[in-house]
Design a protein around this motif. Structure first.
Motif, PDB file in Angstrom:
ATOM      1  N   VAL A   1      79.298  62.666  32.885  1.00 50.17           N
ATOM      2  CA  VAL A   1      78.617  62.485  31.598  1.00 50.17           C
ATOM      3  C   VAL A   1      78.905  61.094  31.045  1.00 50.17           C
ATOM      4  N   GLN A   2      80.154  60.660  31.130  1.00 53.59           N
ATOM      5  CA  GLN A   2      80.528  59.328  30.649  1.00 53.59           C
ATOM      6  C   GLN A   2      79.825  58.241  31.462  1.00 53.59           C
ATOM      7  N   GLN A   3      79.771  58.435  32.782  1.00 53.90           N
ATOM      8  CA  GLN A   3      79.130  57.443  33.642  1.00 53.90           C
ATOM      9  C   GLN A   3      77.631  57.344  33.356  1.00 53.90           C
ATOM     10  N   ILE A   4      76.999  58.482  33.083  1.00 53.96           N
ATOM     11  CA  ILE A   4      75.576  58.460  32.732  1.00 53.96           C
ATOM     12  C   ILE A   4      75.376  57.691  31.429  1.00 53.96           C
ATOM     13  N   GLY A   5      76.267  57.901  30.479  1.00 52.91           N
ATOM     14  CA  GLY A   5      76.187  57.166  29.222  1.00 52.91           C
ATOM     15  C   GLY A   5      76.298  55.670  29.418  1.00 52.91           C
ATOM     16  N   GLU A   6      77.104  55.269  30.381  1.00 52.84           N
ATOM     17  CA  GLU A   6      77.288  53.843  30.659  1.00 52.84           C
ATOM     18  C   GLU A   6      76.069  53.216  31.336  1.00 52.84           C
ATOM     19  N   LEU A   7      75.139  54.047  31.798  1.00 46.82           N
ATOM     20  CA  LEU A   7      73.926  53.537  32.437  1.00 46.82           C
ATOM     21  C   LEU A   7      72.838  53.188  31.428  1.00 46.82           C
ATOM     22  N   LYS A   8      73.054  53.510  30.163  1.00 49.12           N
ATOM     23  CA  LYS A   8      72.025  53.298  29.137  1.00 49.12           C
ATOM     24  C   LYS A   8      71.540  51.857  29.100  1.00 49.12           C
ATOM     25  N   GLU A   9      72.458  50.904  29.109  1.00 41.80           N
ATOM     26  CA  GLU A   9      72.077  49.494  29.026  1.00 41.80           C
ATOM     27  C   GLU A   9      71.189  49.091  30.207  1.00 41.80           C
ATOM     28  N   TYR A  10      71.546  49.574  31.403  1.00 42.25           N
ATOM     29  CA  TYR A  10      70.779  49.251  32.607  1.00 42.25           C
ATOM     30  C   TYR A  10      69.341  49.744  32.478  1.00 42.25           C
ATOM     31  N   PHE A  11      69.184  51.008  32.062  1.00 39.92           N
ATOM     32  CA  PHE A  11      67.835  51.576  32.000  1.00 39.92           C
ATOM     33  C   PHE A  11      67.063  51.091  30.775  1.00 39.92           C
ATOM     34  N   ASP A  12      67.759  50.790  29.687  1.00 42.42           N
ATOM     35  CA  ASP A  12      67.078  50.185  28.543  1.00 42.42           C
ATOM     36  C   ASP A  12      66.489  48.835  28.930  1.00 42.42           C
ATOM     37  N   GLU A  13      67.259  48.062  29.685  1.00 45.07           N
ATOM     38  CA  GLU A  13      66.787  46.763  30.160  1.00 45.07           C
ATOM     39  C   GLU A  13      65.589  46.934  31.104  1.00 45.07           C
ATOM     40  N   MET A  14      65.658  47.939  31.968  1.00 42.15           N
ATOM     41  CA  MET A  14      64.564  48.191  32.903  1.00 42.15           C
ATOM     42  C   MET A  14      63.264  48.490  32.155  1.00 42.15           C
ATOM     43  N   GLU A  15      63.336  49.372  31.156  1.00 38.73           N
ATOM     44  CA  GLU A  15      62.124  49.735  30.416  1.00 38.73           C
ATOM     45  C   GLU A  15      61.661  48.603  29.499  1.00 38.73           C
ATOM     46  N   ARG A  16      62.588  47.849  28.976  1.00 32.10           N
ATOM     47  CA  ARG A  16      62.234  46.755  28.075  1.00 32.10           C
ATOM     48  C   ARG A  16      61.547  45.605  28.815  1.00 32.10           C
ATOM     49  N   ASN A  17      62.033  45.297  30.003  1.00 29.99           N
ATOM     50  CA  ASN A  17      61.560  44.106  30.711  1.00 29.99           C
ATOM     51  C   ASN A  17      60.589  44.375  31.851  1.00 29.99           C
TER      52      ASN A  17
END
Length: 363
Positions: A140-156
């Protein structure tokens, strides 16, 4: 005659300019396509190219959607992210015609957990569907740490659609994006950013919504020949279509001696479901085959009894600008949507490691 000669000279000049331009890009450290990370396959199919229409086909449940996500979303995005000076800016439009957007994103999360932490978490465990197999705190913690990666993917890079299924509405959305991000010069579309590679992905095409009074066959044909070809030819996009093989391909065919005829079971151009003519429009058609489901003991030298459903053969059924009728054996981990080229079948040491890996996974 003089006019034809002038036209010929203009066409030559444009072709020569592209040849020299592509060469200069490579010499300056840039690339002209995004590699698939499948070394043997890339000798003949270098990767994701501009202005290229690709079809991925297989029978139901073989992994064609996972293959499309891996090559054209996960690996494509990771490459441009890790190589910001490669000269390609990626824009992905993923049309989820079968699954909804949250499930699509969950499949990307599962693969990221595997690639970063070596964790094999299937979708049921990810969603804690079984009381005895609830997702652990660390994951669960590791999934939370992926937020920045996927936010960047959807943003860019990535735009996900899961409600747009009309051919006209899909085409309008993509055309509007192109028109907003480009201009017309002398009847030629010119993108504002010549380094942007736009890749619309459709999974899968048989779930398009036909127009009033229109059959699915007609809708697919019109979508392919009119809309996707225009997006490729006019706007330089690289459409990727997931298309099933027809149900007839599931039927086993036997020789007089009783052994199954593999060539009749493998994906083919004439086996495309609902409209076989899409292959005429496409530049590339890639097929996936899972011999284990037909209890085939060996496929092109690979021991399927040992590899079981972890084996997938990737074939190039059509390659408009290169060699076709090629096959590459891969290790397929369906849980995490991963395809890895297998060692040469004669390399017993490396193949032994593959078999040991499969035994470990199955424990």
């Amino acid at each position: 005659m003089a006019e034809a000669m002038t036209t010929g000279e203009r066409t030559y000049d444009a072709a020569y300019k592209r040849i020299i331009g592509n060469r200069d890009r490579v010499l300056s450290g840039k690339v002209n396509c995004i590699p698939f990370k499948l070394a043997r396959l890339q000798k003949f199919v270098p990767g994701l190219e501009p202005s290229t229409y690709t079809i991925i086909t297989a029978s139901s449940g073989v992994g064609k959607s996972k293959f499309a996500k891996l090559l054209f979303v996960i690996r494509a995005y990771e490459y441009v992210r890790e190589n910001p000076d490669c000269g390609i800016k990626l824009k992905l439009f993923y049309f989820c015609l079968e699954e909804y957007r949250e499930i699509f994103m969950q499949s990307l999360i599962i693969h990221r957990l595997y690639s970063l932490y070596g964790k094999r978490v299937d979708i049921k465990v990810l969603n804690s569907m079984q009381p005895e197999n609830v997702l652990d705190d660390e994951t669960v913690q590791q999934i939370g740490e992926l937020k920045e990666y996927f936010d960047e993917m959807e943003r860019n890079c990535l735009v996900i659609y899961d409600r747009l299924k009309s051919p006209e509405k899909i085409y309008h959305a993509l055309k509007s994006y192109a028109e907003t991000n480009g201009k017309w010069e002398n009847d030629t579309y010119v993108p504002n950013d010549p380094e942007e590679l736009v890749v619309p992905i459709f999974d899968h095409i048989s779930l398009l919504q036909p127009g009033k009074g229109e059959s699915l066959h007609e809708a697919i044909g019109r979508f392919s020949s009119n809309f996707l070809v225009d997006l490729r030819n006019t706007y330089g996009m690289s459409p990727v279509v997931v298309q099933q093989q027809s149900a007839d391909k599931e039927k086993q065919v036997y020789t007089t001696s009783g052994s199954s005829v593999e060539s009749k079971l493998e994906p083919s151009l004439d086996g495309l479901a609902d409209n076989k003519k899409t292959q005429r429009d496409a530049d590339m058609v890639m097929g996936l085959f899972a011999p284990d489901r037909y209890e085939i003991p060996q496929h092109r030298g690979y021991n399927i009894r040992k590899m079981q459903d972890y084996y997938r053969s990737i074939s190039i059924l059509k390659n408009r600008y290169g060699v076709s009728n090629l096959r590459v054996g891969t290790f397929f981990d369906g849980c995490v949507s991963d395809f890895v080229e297998l060692p040469n079948v004669s390399d017993e040491v490396q193949m032994s490691r593959v078999f040991n890996l499969i035994e470990t996974i199955n424990e």
